[in-house]
Scaffold this motif. Structure first.
Motif, PDB file in Angstrom:
ATOM      1  N   ILE A 176      -7.351 -40.652 -81.676  1.00  0.00           N
ATOM      2  CA  ILE A 176      -7.336 -40.177 -80.294  1.00  0.00           C
ATOM      3  C   ILE A 176      -6.452 -41.141 -79.502  1.00  0.00           C
ATOM      4  CG2 ILE A 176      -8.706 -39.677 -78.242  1.00  0.00           C
ATOM      5  CD1 ILE A 176     -11.078 -39.115 -80.059  1.00  0.00           C
ATOM      6  N   GLU A 177      -5.344 -40.655 -78.969  1.00  0.00           N
ATOM      7  CA  GLU A 177      -4.339 -41.515 -78.355  1.00  0.00           C
ATOM      8  C   GLU A 177      -4.479 -41.503 -76.832  1.00  0.00           C
ATOM      9  OE1 GLU A 177      -0.626 -40.176 -79.944  1.00  0.00           O
ATOM     10  OE2 GLU A 177      -1.050 -40.968 -81.942  1.00  0.00           O
ATOM     11  N   THR A 178      -5.534 -42.166 -76.352  1.00  0.00           N
ATOM     12  CA  THR A 178      -5.758 -42.306 -74.916  1.00  0.00           C
ATOM     13  C   THR A 178      -6.039 -43.764 -74.597  1.00  0.00           C
ATOM     14  OG1 THR A 178      -8.133 -41.840 -75.151  1.00  0.00           O
ATOM     15  CG2 THR A 178      -6.683 -39.973 -74.678  1.00  0.00           C
ATOM     16  N   GLY A 179      -5.717 -44.169 -73.357  1.00  0.00           N
ATOM     17  CA  GLY A 179      -5.948 -45.536 -72.957  1.00  0.00           C
ATOM     18  C   GLY A 179      -5.036 -46.496 -73.705  1.00  0.00           C
ATOM     19  N   LEU A 198     -19.675 -49.772 -73.974  1.00  0.00           N
ATOM     20  CA  LEU A 198     -20.548 -48.821 -74.664  1.00  0.00           C
ATOM     21  C   LEU A 198     -20.208 -47.359 -74.341  1.00  0.00           C
ATOM     22  CD1 LEU A 198     -24.036 -50.578 -74.463  1.00  0.00           C
ATOM     23  CD2 LEU A 198     -22.222 -50.841 -76.162  1.00  0.00           C
ATOM     24  N   ARG A 199     -19.028 -47.126 -73.774  1.00  0.00           N
ATOM     25  CA  ARG A 199     -18.577 -45.760 -73.510  1.00  0.00           C
ATOM     26  C   ARG A 199     -17.463 -45.414 -74.488  1.00  0.00           C
ATOM     27  NH1 ARG A 199     -14.475 -43.617 -70.428  1.00  0.00           N
ATOM     28  NH2 ARG A 199     -13.945 -45.713 -69.692  1.00  0.00           N
ATOM     29  N   ARG A 200     -17.633 -44.306 -75.226  1.00  0.00           N
ATOM     30  CA  ARG A 200     -16.665 -43.950 -76.250  1.00  0.00           C
ATOM     31  C   ARG A 200     -15.330 -43.548 -75.615  1.00  0.00           C
ATOM     32  NH1 ARG A 200     -17.615 -40.106 -81.553  1.00  0.00           N
ATOM     33  NH2 ARG A 200     -15.430 -39.864 -82.133  1.00  0.00           N
ATOM     34  N   ILE A 201     -14.236 -44.205 -76.065  1.00  0.00           N
ATOM     35  CA  ILE A 201     -12.919 -43.944 -75.498  1.00  0.00           C
ATOM     36  C   ILE A 201     -11.895 -43.541 -76.553  1.00  0.00           C
ATOM     37  CG2 ILE A 201     -13.253 -45.481 -73.531  1.00  0.00           C
ATOM     38  CD1 ILE A 201     -11.627 -47.594 -75.076  1.00  0.00           C
ATOM     39  N   GLY A 202     -12.250 -43.578 -77.832  1.00  0.00           N
ATOM     40  CA  GLY A 202     -11.270 -43.242 -78.861  1.00  0.00           C
ATOM     41  C   GLY A 202     -11.877 -43.230 -80.243  1.00  0.00           C
ATOM     42  N   LEU A 203     -11.015 -43.054 -81.249  1.00  0.00           N
ATOM     43  CA  LEU A 203     -11.440 -43.013 -82.642  1.00  0.00           C
ATOM     44  C   LEU A 203     -10.322 -43.584 -83.505  1.00  0.00           C
ATOM     45  CD1 LEU A 203     -13.502 -42.009 -84.816  1.00  0.00           C
ATOM     46  CD2 LEU A 203     -12.176 -39.878 -84.879  1.00  0.00           C
ATOM     47  N   TYR A 204     -10.705 -44.486 -84.425  1.00  0.00           N
ATOM     48  CA  TYR A 204      -9.747 -45.101 -85.337  1.00  0.00           C
ATOM     49  C   TYR A 204     -10.112 -44.758 -86.778  1.00  0.00           C
ATOM     50  CZ  TYR A 204      -7.509 -48.171 -81.887  1.00  0.00           C
ATOM     51  OH  TYR A 204      -6.811 -48.671 -80.827  1.00  0.00           O
ATOM     52  N   LYS A 205      -9.087 -44.640 -87.607  1.00  0.00           N
ATOM     53  CA  LYS A 205      -9.269 -44.562 -89.053  1.00  0.00           C
ATOM     54  C   LYS A 205      -8.789 -45.891 -89.633  1.00  0.00           C
ATOM     55  CE  LYS A 205      -8.431 -40.734 -91.192  1.00  0.00           C
ATOM     56  NZ  LYS A 205      -9.764 -40.430 -91.775  1.00  0.00           N
ATOM     57  N   TYR A 206      -9.714 -46.604 -90.297  1.00  0.00           N
ATOM     58  CA  TYR A 206      -9.415 -47.911 -90.857  1.00  0.00           C
ATOM     59  C   TYR A 206      -9.343 -47.844 -92.379  1.00  0.00           C
ATOM     60  CZ  TYR A 206     -10.575 -49.987 -86.313  1.00  0.00           C
ATOM     61  OH  TYR A 206     -10.606 -50.315 -84.986  1.00  0.00           O
TER      62      TYR A 206
END
Length: 299
Positions: A84-87, A42-50
């Protein structure tokens, strides 16, 4: 057609096989573009475009315009682009087919905020012919192409279920119960075909609604959620609904992932007003894994 922050489009053709014949064929083409955050615990770590496209052809037998059942074949394509390119993250697409049988029932007295009635849909399918073209990364560094030596994936059976029942208690009061489930019955990962929990209204594919979470805050290959609570119409087209929710997730283990089955609890109070172009809804919600109260708006 729905044009807003996220685009959705639907084309559908229904072909009847003669006058008063119960058999028919339905062809449906659906697409959606979604910006969806990625979460870990439940912790935000990124963002995707689908970007998602589905071509679905089914033969169905209808009964008195309230229920229908049959079988079909569906082709689906999903493209995931990290913003967002992390993790650890994925970049690419997956195409696959699904053969399925289904049954659906609807006797609601009106499509939105009905005082009584039941709507149900159950779909049991088999996903096959996966064609992943996906690369795995960790903090911008390429891990490798997704293949059976890197991740265990393959064909799998799949179940989706949606059941909502509204019982009228008086002229203004009703009791609403909703159950949704999505299960991929395999120890193999589905590759971009998992279920996402969150939100109180249906806005995307593979969504399991859950009061207390925003869309996509929890993703799982096996997820069941139940909502229940009273609804009142104090005047006109204004409604107030109290939701209590419980969910069970990750109860099917994966070979290449370490997951632990868990429970989640949530609650919300929703104020809604039915306008000529649809309901405007504002919710105050909370869950057992979120901090404080949250606002959720849908129109």
């Amino acid at each position: 057609l729905n044009i807003g922050d996220n685009f959705r489009g639907l084309f559908e053709h229904l072909q009847m096989f003669g006058y008063r014949q119960p058999w028919s064929n339905r062809l449906q083409v659906y697409t959606e573009f979604q910006d969806l955050p990625a979460y870990n615990d439940l912790r935000r770590i990124g963002l995707y475009k689908y970007k998602y496209v589905s071509i679905d052809d089914r033969f169905q037998l209808s009964a008195k315009r309230k229920s229908a059942g049959g079988f079909g074949m569906q082709w689906e394509s999903i493209v995931a682009k990290p913003q967002i390119e992390t993790g650890t993250y994925f970049d690419g697409r997956n195409n696959y087919f699904q053969a399925y049988a289904f049954w659906q029932y609807n006797n609601l007295i009106k499509p939105l905020y009905a005082d009584k009635g039941t709507i149900a849909e159950f779909k049991l399918g088999y996903v096959f012919a996966l064609q992943p073209r996906i690369k795995a990364f960790n903090n911008g560094q390429l891990i490798g192409d997704v293949n059976p030596s890197l991740f265990t994936y393959g064909n799998y059976p799949r179940l989706t279920a949606n059941l909502q029942s509204t019982a009228q208690m008086s002229k203004r009061w009703s009791w609403v119960t909703k159950m949704q489930a999505g299960v991929n019955f395999s120890k193999k990962i589905s590759l971009l075909n998992e279920f996402v929990a969150g939100g109180i209204t249906n806005t995307m594919r593979n969504q399991i609604q859950f009061a207390g979470l925003r869309e996509g805050e929890l993703d799982s290959e096996s997820l069941v959620a139940v909502h229940t609570g009273p609804r009142v119409r104090p005047f006109g087209s204004f409604y107030l609904t109290a939701h209590g929710a419980i969910a069970h997730y990750d109860f099917i283990q994966k070979t290449s992932q370490t997951v632990k089955a868990g429970w989640l609890y949530g609650t919300a109070i929703t104020a809604a007003y039915l306008t000529p172009i649809g309901p405007a809804e504002l919710s105050v919600m909370a869950s057992s894994k979120s901090e404080g109260l949250r606002l959720y708006f849908n129109f």
